[in-house]
Design a protein around this motif. Structure first.
Motif, mmCIF file in Angstrom:
data_model
loop_
_atom_site.group_PDB
_atom_site.id
_atom_site.type_symbol
_atom_site.label_atom_id
_atom_site.label_comp_id
_atom_site.label_asym_id
_atom_site.label_seq_id
_atom_site.Cartn_x
_atom_site.Cartn_y
_atom_site.Cartn_z
ATOM 1 N N THR A 12 -47.449 30.676 6.841
ATOM 2 C CA THR A 12 -46.150 30.382 6.753
ATOM 3 C C THR A 12 -45.226 29.915 7.793
ATOM 4 O O THR A 12 -45.974 30.064 8.999
ATOM 5 C CB THR A 12 -45.302 31.281 6.635
ATOM 6 O OG1 THR A 12 -45.974 32.365 5.050
ATOM 7 C CG2 THR A 12 -43.581 31.614 6.682
ATOM 8 N N THR A 55 -40.506 26.746 5.097
ATOM 9 C CA THR A 55 -41.364 26.703 3.624
ATOM 10 C C THR A 55 -42.765 27.573 4.397
ATOM 11 O O THR A 55 -43.442 28.241 5.342
ATOM 12 C CB THR A 55 -41.679 25.039 3.925
ATOM 13 O OG1 THR A 55 -42.252 24.844 3.331
ATOM 14 C CG2 THR A 55 -41.955 24.730 5.395
ATOM 15 N N GLN A 80 -44.145 16.624 3.472
ATOM 16 C CA GLN A 80 -42.980 17.332 3.331
ATOM 17 C C GLN A 80 -41.545 17.151 3.429
ATOM 18 O O GLN A 80 -40.895 17.116 4.959
ATOM 19 C CB GLN A 80 -42.549 18.887 3.804
ATOM 20 C CG GLN A 80 -43.999 19.744 3.251
ATOM 21 C CD GLN A 80 -43.919 21.855 2.693
ATOM 22 O OE1 GLN A 80 -42.964 21.855 3.086
ATOM 23 N NE2 GLN A 80 -44.973 22.121 3.450
ATOM 24 N N SER A 82 -38.406 15.357 5.457
ATOM 25 C CA SER A 82 -37.096 16.239 5.181
ATOM 26 C C SER A 82 -36.418 15.564 6.360
ATOM 27 O O SER A 82 -36.074 14.346 7.007
ATOM 28 C CB SER A 82 -37.393 17.548 6.082
ATOM 29 O OG SER A 82 -36.524 18.247 7.004
ATOM 30 N N TYR A 89 -40.801 18.137 8.034
ATOM 31 C CA TYR A 89 -40.505 19.197 8.110
ATOM 32 C C TYR A 89 -41.538 20.290 9.328
ATOM 33 O O TYR A 89 -42.455 20.543 9.788
ATOM 34 C CB TYR A 89 -41.271 20.129 6.717
ATOM 35 C CG TYR A 89 -39.808 21.228 6.455
ATOM 36 C CD1 TYR A 89 -38.958 20.791 4.922
ATOM 37 C CD2 TYR A 89 -39.454 22.144 6.964
ATOM 38 C CE1 TYR A 89 -37.899 21.823 5.281
ATOM 39 C CE2 TYR A 89 -38.073 23.081 7.062
ATOM 40 C CZ TYR A 89 -37.989 22.655 5.512
ATOM 41 O OH TYR A 89 -36.572 23.584 5.424
ATOM 42 N N GLY A 191 -38.490 29.979 0.938
ATOM 43 C CA GLY A 191 -39.576 29.465 1.833
ATOM 44 C C GLY A 191 -40.707 29.164 1.064
ATOM 45 O O GLY A 191 -41.824 28.657 1.487
ATOM 46 N N THR A 193 -43.889 28.212 -1.480
ATOM 47 C CA THR A 193 -44.216 27.322 -1.940
ATOM 48 C C THR A 193 -45.032 27.345 -2.431
ATOM 49 O O THR A 193 -46.390 26.601 -2.832
ATOM 50 C CB THR A 193 -43.928 25.870 -1.030
ATOM 51 O OG1 THR A 193 -45.843 26.214 -0.518
ATOM 52 C CG2 THR A 193 -43.165 25.282 -0.004
ATOM 53 N N GLY A 202 -38.882 24.646 -3.577
ATOM 54 C CA GLY A 202 -40.300 24.692 -3.186
ATOM 55 C C GLY A 202 -41.165 24.433 -4.509
ATOM 56 O O GLY A 202 -42.249 23.753 -4.773
ATOM 57 N N HIS A 205 -40.382 20.938 -5.483
ATOM 58 C CA HIS A 205 -41.881 20.500 -4.506
ATOM 59 C C HIS A 205 -42.958 19.704 -5.170
ATOM 60 O O HIS A 205 -43.626 18.816 -5.352
ATOM 61 C CB HIS A 205 -41.586 20.505 -3.429
ATOM 62 C CG HIS A 205 -41.814 19.603 -2.153
ATOM 63 N ND1 HIS A 205 -42.098 18.783 -1.606
ATOM 64 C CD2 HIS A 205 -43.569 19.926 -1.784
ATOM 65 C CE1 HIS A 205 -43.091 18.439 -0.909
ATOM 66 N NE2 HIS A 205 -44.332 19.166 -0.571
ATOM 67 N N ARG A 217 -38.544 18.317 0.947
ATOM 68 C CA ARG A 217 -38.762 19.426 0.534
ATOM 69 C C ARG A 217 -37.515 20.800 0.587
ATOM 70 O O ARG A 217 -37.540 20.966 -0.566
ATOM 71 C CB ARG A 217 -39.447 20.096 1.934
ATOM 72 C CG ARG A 217 -39.540 21.717 1.683
ATOM 73 C CD ARG A 217 -40.096 22.689 0.424
ATOM 74 N NE ARG A 217 -40.155 23.739 0.722
ATOM 75 C CZ ARG A 217 -39.278 24.759 0.267
ATOM 76 N NH1 ARG A 217 -38.441 24.448 -0.294
ATOM 77 N NH2 ARG A 217 -40.002 26.588 0.471
ATOM 78 N N ASP A 218 -36.435 20.657 0.862
ATOM 79 C CA ASP A 218 -35.010 20.424 0.254
ATOM 80 C C ASP A 218 -34.352 20.520 -0.469
ATOM 81 O O ASP A 218 -34.176 18.863 -1.092
ATOM 82 C CB ASP A 218 -34.272 20.989 1.138
ATOM 83 C CG ASP A 218 -35.042 22.564 2.780
ATOM 84 O OD1 ASP A 218 -35.711 22.740 1.981
ATOM 85 O OD2 ASP A 218 -34.330 21.876 4.083
#
Length: 289
Positions: A12, A55, A80, A82, A89, A191, A193, A202, A205, A217-218
């Motif tokens: 995480t 994430t 990812q 961003s 990210y 967060g 995935t 998540g 993505h 990612r977002d």
């Protein structure tokens, strides 16, 4: 800066080294247990992840390490995209969760099922670990219905061919809905995935990653980056985006024949359901891959 990779099944990404709480100990342990962590949290604990988690990284996912401090690494995740950083990210992970990049980077394959055992040898080998949906690994060879994949720190392991697909294989909108539907009933995780918890972006993505599509990612970055289509022309497999007046996009889901396949919000579960009136009032855009 140096380039490393996640050497645990799931790590995480946190807002900082001080973000984890006592309840988050299973997620930050040297050998994290994300399944146990997710199972241990009630709705209040999950709501407390807002402002703490960002994430997750999956096994062998590359990261750029910017700095290290007190057993933590400040990283960028290039897989990812961003708006937070052009290189990927940003966030923090325990340094113990990172290792050397796999030695091979060719012929990538993705895990298509919620979880799969990574074996030391094909067929009857001892399990090395359990990897999550959307884990992408470089394939090395095939034997007896299994594929050997390169892993961090110079290792390798075997995955059954029937849980894999080449990320170069063409895909269809139906593939997105089929893959996403595997997680119907999964509890929302801010967060998330992985197969143990997903948030709205998540889900979109991770499904896209399995199909060889690298999208942000977002949700707000997905809305800004992907090809917009008129909302009334959206087809199953496209994306719906939601925002409140004068605010950035806060929610995304796959358009489905029923309505929308999506990870709704903390305290709820992933569903495929018609859009309720209160959701329709914030529907602001649609996009197509």
């Amino acid at each position: 800066m140096k380039l490393l990779a996640a050497k645990v099944p799931i790590t995480t990404v946190w807002t900082g080294p001080d973000a984890p709480r006592d309840v988050d100990a299973p997620a930050t342990a040297a050998q994290p247990d994300i399944a146990a962590w997710a199972k241990s949290m009630d709705t209040e604990s999950r709501l407390g992840l807002h402002g703490r988690t960002l994430t997750q990284l999956l096994f062998a996912e590359p990261v750029i390490v910017r700095t290290e401090r007190d057993g933590w690494s400040e990283i960028l995740a290039p897989w990812q995209p961003s708006s937070g950083d052009a290189l990927g990210y940003p966030g923090w992970v325990p340094s113990s969760h990172l290792g050397e990049l796999p030695s091979s980077a060719a012929d990538p394959v993705a895990v298509t099922v919620p979880t799969a055992p990574l074996l030391a040898e094909p067929v009857a080998g001892a399990p090395l670990m359990t990897v999550s949906f959307a884990t992408v690994l470089a394939s090395v060879e095939q034997a007896d219905g299994y594929t050997r994949v390169a892993t961090p720190d110079g290792g390798s392991g075997w995955l059954a061919n029937d849980v894999l697909r080449s990320v170069a294989e063409p895909s269809t909108p139906e593939d997105r809905l089929r893959l996403g539907a595997q997680f119907l009933g999964l509890e929302y995780l801010w967060g998330g995935t992985s197969a143990y918890g997903l948030d709205c972006s998540g889900l979109t993505h991770s499904v896209s990653r399995v199909l060889g599509l690298r999208i942000p990612r977002d949700a707000h970055d997905q809305a800004d980056t992907l090809e917009n289509v008129p909302i009334d022309e959206a087809q199953p497999g496209d994306l719906y985006f939601f925002a409140r007046p004068d605010a950035k996009v806060h929610h995304v889901g796959f358009v489905s024949p029923v309505g929308m396949l999506h990870a709704s919000e903390t305290g709820k579960r992933l569903e495929d359901a018609p859009l309720p009136p209160e959701r329709r009032t914030t529907l602001v855009a649609a996009a197509r891959f």
